[in-house]
Design an enzyme around this catalytic site. Structure first.
Site, PDB file in Angstrom:
ATOM      1  N   ARG A   1     -10.963 -12.308   6.447  1.00 18.17           N
ATOM      2  CA  ARG A   1      -9.785 -13.022   5.923  1.00 18.17           C
ATOM      3  C   ARG A   1     -10.178 -14.339   5.264  1.00 18.17           C
ATOM      4  O   ARG A   1      -9.499 -14.817   4.365  1.00 18.17           O
ATOM      5  CB  ARG A   1      -8.793 -13.339   7.044  1.00 18.17           C
ATOM      6  CG  ARG A   1      -8.137 -12.122   7.667  1.00 18.17           C
ATOM      7  CD  ARG A   1      -6.959 -12.562   8.535  1.00 18.17           C
ATOM      8  NE  ARG A   1      -6.513 -11.536   9.456  1.00 18.17           N
ATOM      9  CZ  ARG A   1      -5.664 -10.560   9.137  1.00 18.17           C
ATOM     10  NH1 ARG A   1      -5.184 -10.471   7.922  1.00 18.17           N
ATOM     11  NH2 ARG A   1      -5.287  -9.675  10.042  1.00 18.17           N
TER      12      ARG A   1
ATOM     13  N   ASP B   1       0.862  -1.177   0.000  1.00 18.16           N
ATOM     14  CA  ASP B   1       0.000   0.000   0.000  1.00 18.16           C
ATOM     15  C   ASP B   1       0.907   1.239   0.000  1.00 18.16           C
ATOM     16  O   ASP B   1       1.368   1.669  -1.044  1.00 18.16           O
ATOM     17  CB  ASP B   1      -0.907  -0.085   1.226  1.00 18.16           C
ATOM     18  CG  ASP B   1      -1.890   1.061   1.337  1.00 18.16           C
ATOM     19  OD1 ASP B   1      -2.170   1.709   0.332  1.00 18.16           O
ATOM     20  OD2 ASP B   1      -2.393   1.308   2.442  1.00 18.16           O
TER      21      ASP B   1
ATOM     22  N   LYS C   1      -0.843  -1.235  -4.750  1.00 15.04           N
ATOM     23  CA  LYS C   1      -1.603  -0.010  -5.027  1.00 15.04           C
ATOM     24  C   LYS C   1      -0.601   1.079  -5.391  1.00 15.04           C
ATOM     25  O   LYS C   1      -0.154   1.823  -4.505  1.00 15.04           O
ATOM     26  CB  LYS C   1      -2.365   0.431  -3.771  1.00 15.04           C
ATOM     27  CG  LYS C   1      -3.430  -0.517  -3.271  1.00 15.04           C
ATOM     28  CD  LYS C   1      -4.075   0.103  -2.021  1.00 15.04           C
ATOM     29  CE  LYS C   1      -4.958  -0.836  -1.279  1.00 15.04           C
ATOM     30  NZ  LYS C   1      -5.319  -0.342   0.066  1.00 15.04           N
TER      31      LYS C   1
ATOM     32  N   PHE D   1      -9.531   0.321  -0.463  1.00 13.50           N
ATOM     33  CA  PHE D   1      -9.363  -0.700   0.562  1.00 13.50           C
ATOM     34  C   PHE D   1     -10.005  -2.005   0.100  1.00 13.50           C
ATOM     35  O   PHE D   1     -11.131  -2.016  -0.398  1.00 13.50           O
ATOM     36  CB  PHE D   1      -9.987  -0.241   1.879  1.00 13.50           C
ATOM     37  CG  PHE D   1      -9.654  -1.162   3.016  1.00 13.50           C
ATOM     38  CD1 PHE D   1      -8.426  -1.082   3.650  1.00 13.50           C
ATOM     39  CD2 PHE D   1     -10.552  -2.140   3.427  1.00 13.50           C
ATOM     40  CE1 PHE D   1      -8.097  -1.946   4.678  1.00 13.50           C
ATOM     41  CE2 PHE D   1     -10.237  -3.011   4.450  1.00 13.50           C
ATOM     42  CZ  PHE D   1      -9.006  -2.909   5.079  1.00 13.50           C
ATOM     43  N   VAL D   2      -9.275  -3.115   0.227  1.00  7.65           N
ATOM     44  CA  VAL D   2      -9.782  -4.421  -0.209  1.00  7.65           C
ATOM     45  C   VAL D   2      -9.787  -5.417   0.954  1.00  7.65           C
ATOM     46  O   VAL D   2      -9.038  -5.243   1.920  1.00  7.65           O
ATOM     47  CB  VAL D   2      -8.934  -4.993  -1.377  1.00  7.65           C
ATOM     48  CG1 VAL D   2      -9.186  -4.231  -2.667  1.00  7.65           C
ATOM     49  CG2 VAL D   2      -7.445  -5.004  -1.049  1.00  7.65           C
TER      50      VAL D   2
HETATM   51  P1  IMP Z   1       1.970  -0.616   3.762  1.00  6.40           P
HETATM   52  O1  IMP Z   1       3.050  -0.656   4.814  1.00  6.40           O
HETATM   53  O2  IMP Z   1       1.235   0.706   3.787  1.00  6.40           O
HETATM   54  O3  IMP Z   1       2.469  -0.952   2.372  1.00  6.40           O
HETATM   55  O4  IMP Z   1       0.863  -1.653   4.160  1.00  6.40           O
HETATM   56  C1  IMP Z   1       1.081  -3.001   4.143  1.00  6.40           C
HETATM   57  C2  IMP Z   1       0.118  -3.766   5.031  1.00  6.40           C
HETATM   58  O5  IMP Z   1      -1.086  -3.032   5.320  1.00  6.40           O
HETATM   59  C3  IMP Z   1      -0.332  -5.005   4.301  1.00  6.40           C
HETATM   60  O6  IMP Z   1       0.521  -6.078   4.572  1.00  6.40           O
HETATM   61  C4  IMP Z   1      -1.725  -5.223   4.854  1.00  6.40           C
HETATM   62  O7  IMP Z   1      -1.674  -5.997   6.014  1.00  6.40           O
HETATM   63  C5  IMP Z   1      -2.240  -3.849   5.191  1.00  6.40           C
HETATM   64  N1  IMP Z   1      -3.083  -3.311   4.093  1.00  6.40           N
HETATM   65  C6  IMP Z   1      -2.760  -2.385   3.176  1.00  6.40           C
HETATM   66  N2  IMP Z   1      -3.767  -2.126   2.325  1.00  6.40           N
HETATM   67  C7  IMP Z   1      -4.782  -2.935   2.722  1.00  6.40           C
HETATM   68  C8  IMP Z   1      -6.120  -3.169   2.205  1.00  6.40           C
HETATM   69  O8  IMP Z   1      -6.583  -2.575   1.221  1.00  6.40           O
HETATM   70  N3  IMP Z   1      -6.842  -4.103   2.882  1.00  6.40           N
HETATM   71  C9  IMP Z   1      -6.396  -4.802   3.963  1.00  6.40           C
HETATM   72  N4  IMP Z   1      -5.155  -4.624   4.460  1.00  6.40           N
HETATM   73  C10 IMP Z   1      -4.350  -3.691   3.844  1.00  6.40           C
END
Ligand code: IMP
Length: 198
Positions: A185, A123, A151, A172-173
């Site tokens: 989950r 993300d 994303k 958000f997914v």
């Molecule tokens: P990042 O550090 O912002 O890249 O986020 C990574 C973590 O956030 C992922 O491993 C997920 O556990 C959670 N995450 C990010 N986007 C989503 C989403 O759209 N749905 C559910 N969990 C998410």
């Protein structure tokens, strides 16, 4: 429509109609089918089987979100390989907290190993951006990322993803291992937050 889940509210979620489900206070609409997900997982596994033959790669799956992706991908790996698990977290509800916590650390020596990180979704990129340098410090022979969903519009910390399933919009997914506040989950498909329902 999700197969095998009840419609009543004390079960996992309420099925509003064919086009939406409710999990807690949010509505989600179908996004990726189980068959589309499986197609990409099989493709990624085939590429890894080809690229890592004879290298005995070590997969590091990042819990919790990647457990289903990791399990399906690892079953399709037909070369000699190992897997271990770590737990990192940065999310609360539908937003990243910006703080990455290591809840279960790495218990395997990765020095001189060919390491492939398995992650459900990139993300902002913060989680991997903080974690990768810790791994590089231990001097693996190589280090690559296999990620189911990315994303690009949300990514603030560039993360070099070698094996990617789907590039998706900044929505958000949930499902296929991904949760909203702990729920969803176990849904075999991937749903996204319904337009206009944020
Ligand atoms: P990042 O550090 O912002 O890249 O986020 C990574 C973590 O956030 C992922 O491993 C997920 O556990 C959670 N995450 C990010 N986007 C989503 C989403 O759209 N749905 C559910 N969990 C998410």
């Amino acid at each position: 429509m999700v197969q095998g889940f009840a419609k009543v509210s004390n079960y996992l979620f309420i099925e509003i109609d064919m086009s939406a489900i409710q999990v807690k206070d949010k509505l989600f609409e179908p996004y990726l089918t189980a068959s589309e997900i499986n197609g990409q997982v099989q493709r990624l596994a085939a590429e890894i089987n080809r690229d890592y033959a004879g290298k005995k790669p070590l997969f590091i799956a990042i819990l919790n979100g990647s457990f289903m992706f990791s399990s399906d991908l690892f079953k399709a790996i037909h070369i000699e390989a190992e897997i271990c698990f770590i737990k990192l977290a940065s999310y609360k509800g539908t937003k990243s907290t910006g703080q990455v916590i290591t809840a279960i650390g790495l218990d395997t020596d990765i020095h001189d190993r060919h390491v492939i990180i398995l992650e459900d979704i990139v993300d902002t990129g913060k989680t991997l951006n903080e974690f990768l340098p810790q791994l590089r410090h231990q001097q693996p022979a190589s280090l690559e990322l296999a990620v189911l969903l990315h994303k690009p519009e949300a990514t603030r910390f560039p993360v070099p993803v070698k094996y990617l399933g789907f590039s998706i919009p900044d929505k958000f997914v949930l499902g296929y291992g991904l949760d909203y506040d702990g729920l969803g989950r176990n849904i075999p498909e991937i749903y996204k937050l319904k337009e206009g329902a944020e």
